[in-house]
Design an enzyme around this catalytic site. Structure first.
Site, mmCIF file in Angstrom:
data_model
loop_
_atom_site.group_PDB
_atom_site.id
_atom_site.type_symbol
_atom_site.label_atom_id
_atom_site.label_comp_id
_atom_site.label_asym_id
_atom_site.label_seq_id
_atom_site.Cartn_x
_atom_site.Cartn_y
_atom_site.Cartn_z
ATOM 1 N N SER A 295 -11.139 -9.571 1.784
ATOM 2 C CA SER A 295 -12.516 -9.081 1.695
ATOM 3 C C SER A 295 -13.497 -10.170 2.114
ATOM 4 C CB SER A 295 -12.830 -8.630 0.264
ATOM 5 O OG SER A 295 -12.164 -7.435 -0.025
ATOM 6 N N ASP B 79 -11.101 1.496 5.490
ATOM 7 C CA ASP B 79 -9.707 1.585 5.014
ATOM 8 C C ASP B 79 -9.589 2.426 3.748
ATOM 9 O OD1 ASP B 79 -11.054 -0.347 3.514
ATOM 10 O OD2 ASP B 79 -9.274 -1.554 3.203
ATOM 11 N N HIS C 277 0.847 -1.208 0.000
ATOM 12 C CA HIS C 277 0.000 0.000 0.000
ATOM 13 C C HIS C 277 0.874 1.246 0.000
ATOM 14 C CE1 HIS C 277 -3.700 -2.270 0.352
ATOM 15 N NE2 HIS C 277 -3.149 -2.986 1.310
ATOM 16 N N SER D 90 -28.807 1.477 -5.225
ATOM 17 C CA SER D 90 -28.245 2.406 -4.245
ATOM 18 C C SER D 90 -28.330 3.834 -4.773
ATOM 19 C CB SER D 90 -26.775 2.024 -3.988
ATOM 20 O OG SER D 90 -26.143 3.030 -3.244
ATOM 21 N N VAL E 292 -17.045 -8.194 -0.265
ATOM 22 C CA VAL E 292 -17.413 -8.023 1.152
ATOM 23 C C VAL E 292 -18.931 -8.143 1.312
ATOM 24 C CG1 VAL E 292 -17.535 -6.335 3.043
ATOM 25 C CG2 VAL E 292 -15.403 -6.590 1.752
HETATM 26 N N1 NAD Z 1 -11.792 -3.084 7.136
HETATM 27 C C1 NAD Z 1 -11.185 -4.151 6.656
HETATM 28 O O1 NAD Z 1 -10.528 -4.883 7.389
HETATM 29 C C2 NAD Z 1 -11.317 -4.503 5.214
HETATM 30 C C3 NAD Z 1 -10.922 -5.759 4.730
HETATM 31 C C4 NAD Z 1 -11.124 -6.059 3.382
HETATM 32 C C5 NAD Z 1 -11.703 -5.097 2.528
HETATM 33 N N2 NAD Z 1 -12.038 -3.871 3.032
HETATM 34 C C6 NAD Z 1 -12.687 -2.830 2.214
HETATM 35 O O2 NAD Z 1 -14.026 -3.210 1.923
HETATM 36 C C7 NAD Z 1 -14.474 -2.463 0.798
HETATM 37 C C8 NAD Z 1 -15.202 -3.374 -0.191
HETATM 38 O O3 NAD Z 1 -14.268 -4.299 -0.751
HETATM 39 P P1 NAD Z 1 -14.717 -5.385 -1.843
HETATM 40 O O4 NAD Z 1 -13.568 -6.301 -2.018
HETATM 41 O O5 NAD Z 1 -16.054 -5.929 -1.512
HETATM 42 O O6 NAD Z 1 -14.859 -4.460 -3.150
HETATM 43 P P2 NAD Z 1 -15.629 -4.843 -4.499
HETATM 44 O O7 NAD Z 1 -15.015 -4.008 -5.560
HETATM 45 O O8 NAD Z 1 -15.707 -6.322 -4.675
HETATM 46 O O9 NAD Z 1 -17.133 -4.332 -4.226
HETATM 47 C C9 NAD Z 1 -17.472 -2.985 -4.076
HETATM 48 C C10 NAD Z 1 -18.911 -2.817 -4.528
HETATM 49 O O10 NAD Z 1 -19.299 -1.486 -4.162
HETATM 50 C C11 NAD Z 1 -20.224 -1.065 -5.159
HETATM 51 N N3 NAD Z 1 -20.427 0.377 -5.086
HETATM 52 C C12 NAD Z 1 -19.622 1.379 -5.516
HETATM 53 N N4 NAD Z 1 -20.188 2.579 -5.259
HETATM 54 C C13 NAD Z 1 -21.373 2.309 -4.645
HETATM 55 C C14 NAD Z 1 -22.431 3.116 -4.141
HETATM 56 N N5 NAD Z 1 -22.406 4.449 -4.227
HETATM 57 N N6 NAD Z 1 -23.488 2.493 -3.564
HETATM 58 C C15 NAD Z 1 -23.545 1.147 -3.471
HETATM 59 N N7 NAD Z 1 -22.583 0.335 -3.949
HETATM 60 C C16 NAD Z 1 -21.521 0.912 -4.522
HETATM 61 C C17 NAD Z 1 -19.593 -1.565 -6.467
HETATM 62 O O11 NAD Z 1 -20.518 -1.577 -7.520
HETATM 63 C C18 NAD Z 1 -19.121 -2.958 -6.035
HETATM 64 O O12 NAD Z 1 -20.095 -3.941 -6.296
HETATM 65 C C19 NAD Z 1 -13.217 -1.788 0.221
HETATM 66 O O13 NAD Z 1 -13.186 -0.467 0.650
HETATM 67 C C20 NAD Z 1 -12.082 -2.576 0.854
HETATM 68 O O14 NAD Z 1 -10.893 -1.813 0.938
HETATM 69 C C21 NAD Z 1 -11.843 -3.568 4.342
#
Ligand code: NAD
Length: 315
Positions: A78, A214, A40, A164, A123
């Site tokens: 995720s 994050d 990162h 959404s 997620v």
């Molecule tokens: N906190 C943690 O420990 C941790 C761990 C893993 C991932 N994450 C975070 O979780 C988040 C999701 O990751 P992911 O792998 O599922 O990503 P992903 O790309 O698989 O899914 C994201 C989804 O969000 C949707 N989206 C975008 N804008 C939107 C909106 N305005 N309204 C509704 N949906 C919308 C997209 O269409 C997509 O389907 C990321 O920010 C990632 O960094 C955090």
């Protein structure tokens, strides 16, 4: 088996880690040593300069990218965070932990909790499965109609899908017991889908789990928290915003991550990084800093550093 970190860095040609090197490791890393881990870089200028200075070869898990643009070494984390989000949410809905005292699945004669999941990616999908399995009333919201179509085909009948947008989110969060923030806009900070004023209309003791914290978080009032002190309360709503959720379940997370990294690690070890990256474009995309050059454009742009095309090292 080596006993000190100094011995490891002195001997190894290739180091596989999970997290990025910490400051005390910077000077131990040697010229030409291959590091395969999460870096990162864009969020850590000191680390970027340290890796340029020690002339190592930095192959970052987070930018290993397949031809279909998917990120195979981010998916396992995720999956862990998505499943864990429901476990945490269910926990914090309990009265002694500040929640409104509602059981996610209800019981015969009592309605289940309403779970809203913002974002139906990796997620969101894993969270939806877990919440549905516990018997909750689940709604997944996404801006991708194709994704919602897919989810509505594969999910059990207690999972609904909804487009959404601000109007729908405002309506749904009023009724929600548990909201999971799971959105990602690639390369950008997450937009604030739940604003401060929406919070005031939510039920007291409802719970927000912002997994997207994050990337800045998709809930305006979220700020990163730790496993030691994971929650805070604003307007009666419990916020859980741990930025490294998988860290709490290292046994599962390590196995999940190494299942995905091992095939790549074997190629790097067998062929050496140059040949492996020439033959496997997923790995080539992972090269960020090579022997003092920043070869990943987004990192160079972030810190105004010269970008050297990776081909310099792969011909
Ligand atoms: N906190 C943690 O420990 C941790 C761990 C893993 C991932 N994450 C975070 O979780 C988040 C999701 O990751 P992911 O792998 O599922 O990503 P992903 O790309 O698989 O899914 C994201 C989804 O969000 C949707 N989206 C975008 N804008 C939107 C909106 N305005 N309204 C509704 N949906 C919308 C997209 O269409 C997509 O389907 C990321 O920010 C990632 O960094 C955090």
């Amino acid at each position: 088996m080596l006993h000190t970190i100094e011995e490891i860095y002195a001997k190894a040609e290739m180091i596989i880690k999970v997290k990025e090197p910490v400051a005390s490791e910077y000077s131990l890393i040697r010229e030409d040593q291959l590091l395969f881990t999460y870096f990162h870089f864009a969020s850590n200028e000191d680390l970027t300069h340290a890796m340029i200075k020690n002339k190592s070869v930095c192959l970052a898990y987070e930018t290993v990218e397949k031809a279909d643009k998917s990120l195979p070494l981010l998916v396992p984390m995720s999956e862990v965070a998505g499943r864990m989000a429901i476990q945490k949410g269910a926990n914090y809905l309990e009265k002694p932990l500040g929640g409104r005292g509602i059981l996610l699945g209800g019981v015969p004669g009592v309605l289940p909790a309403k779970v809203i999941i913002l974002g139906g990616g990796i997620v969101g999908t894993q969270a939806a499965y877990m919440a549905a399995g516990l018997g909750a009333d689940v709604t997944v919201m996404d801006i991708s109609l194709n994704r919602l179509r897919y989810l509505s085909e594969i999910m059990p009948s207690n999972v609904n899908t909804m487009m959404s947008n601000e109007l729908n989110i405002r309506k749904m969060v009023k009724e929600a017991d548990l909201v999971i923030g799971a959105i990602l806009v690639t390369g950008a900070r997450a937009p604030h889908l739940i604003t401060k004023d929406m919070l005031k209309e939510m039920k007291a003791g409802s719970v927000l789990v912002d997994v997207a914290v994050d990337q800045g978080g998709c809930i305006e009032t979220c700020k990163p928290t730790t496993h030691e002190n994971p929650t805070f309360v604003i307007d009666g709503v419990v916020h859980y915003c741990v930025s490294n959720m998988p860290g709490a379940v290292p046994f599962t997370s390590t196995l999940a991550l190494t299942n995905a990294t091992l095939p790549y690690a074997i190629q790097l070890a067998d062929k050496g990084w140059e040949k492996a990256c020439r033959e496997n474009l997923d790995l080539k995309n992972g090269l960020n800093v090579v022997k003092g050059d920043v070869v990943y454009q987004a990192v160079a742009e972030t810190f105004n550093l010269p970008h050297v095309p990776v081909e310099k090292y792969l011909t």
